[in-house]
Design an enzyme around this catalytic site. Sequence first.
Site, PDB file in Angstrom:
ATOM      1  CD  GLU A 108      -1.972   2.927   4.840  1.00 21.52           C
ATOM      2  OE1 GLU A 108      -1.236   2.187   4.826  1.00 21.52           O
ATOM      3  OE2 GLU A 108      -1.530   4.226   4.384  1.00 21.52           O
ATOM      4  NE  ARG A 162      -4.523   9.669   1.606  1.00 23.98           N
ATOM      5  CZ  ARG A 162      -3.535   9.736   0.799  1.00 23.98           C
ATOM      6  NH1 ARG A 162      -3.598   9.619  -0.776  1.00 23.98           N
ATOM      7  NH2 ARG A 162      -2.167   9.327   1.455  1.00 23.98           N
ATOM      8  CE  LYS A 215       2.294   6.417   5.237  1.00 22.64           C
ATOM      9  NZ  LYS A 215       1.730   5.805   4.689  1.00 22.64           N
TER      10      LYS A 215
HETATM   11  C1  3PG Z   1      -0.050   6.784   1.759  1.00 22.02           C
HETATM   12  O1  3PG Z   1      -0.457   8.090   2.019  1.00 22.02           O
HETATM   13  O2  3PG Z   1       0.088   6.115   2.436  1.00 22.02           O
HETATM   14  C2  3PG Z   1       0.710   7.976  -0.045  1.00 22.02           C
HETATM   15  O3  3PG Z   1       0.120   8.563  -0.276  1.00 22.02           O
HETATM   16  C3  3PG Z   1       1.200   7.059  -0.432  1.00 22.02           C
HETATM   17  O4  3PG Z   1       2.068   7.325  -1.535  1.00 22.02           O
HETATM   18  P1  3PG Z   1       2.181   6.491  -3.003  1.00 22.02           P
HETATM   19  O5  3PG Z   1       0.457   7.045  -3.448  1.00 22.02           O
HETATM   20  O6  3PG Z   1       3.285   7.447  -3.906  1.00 22.02           O
HETATM   21  O7  3PG Z   1       2.618   5.220  -3.073  1.00 22.02           O
END
Ligand code: 3PG
Length: 209
Positions: free
Chosen positions: A42, A46, A129
């Site tokens: 994924e 950002r 999710k």
């Molecule tokens: C996301 O966008 O799915 C999260 O930022 C992932 O979460 P994590 O960085 O705590 O794994």
Amino acid sequence: MTTDLTSALAGARILPVLTVPSEEMAAPLAAALVAGGAQCAEVTFRTAAAEQVVKAMAAHGGLVVGAGTVLTAEQVERAVAAGARFVVSPGWDDEVVAKCLELGVPVVPGIATATELMRALRAGLGTVKLFPAEQLGGLDTVRALAAPFPQARFVPTGGIGPDRLSEYLAEPSVLAVGGSWMAPGALLECGDHAEIRRLTAQAVERSTR
Ligand code: 3PG
């Protein structure tokens, strides 16, 4: 399409969440993830490079590449044009979901409450999710939500690392686990692909126990 994504996630079991600052980082990153045994990735919207990164990673082959942190219908269009095979959103957004359904791209909406899960199920989206999973109560919350909604399948993401991965994946309602720990920003910045490969292989190994 949606069934295909569910099958892909069920087969992959881990979903590396990637925030990639530049296009040049995409191909070596894809190579490291594939070498570690990842099947899906994924790419979060950002960074300004997200679309180019989706394109480059999809072109590399070996991964089902989707777009994450998709917040607007316009980003859905850009993600799909770049070759994203699925869309992930951190929360529920009517316009994002509607655009995905219109374009026929599988979408995994973020949910944090039973109300949001009901909205997703009503829209025909059974794979969601749970975000941010650990901060929301982790496995206890997954189990509590799975009880009244046995048809739902969760991709818990947020705060999960290698230590708790197996526990999450042992839960029947958990399709796959997402997270950034396999390719964190610091490793991307210094180009430590060996470590990204190692962390990915470790996650894959723990997901098949
Ligand atoms: C996301 O966008 O799915 C999260 O930022 C992932 O979460 P994590 O960085 O705590 O794994």
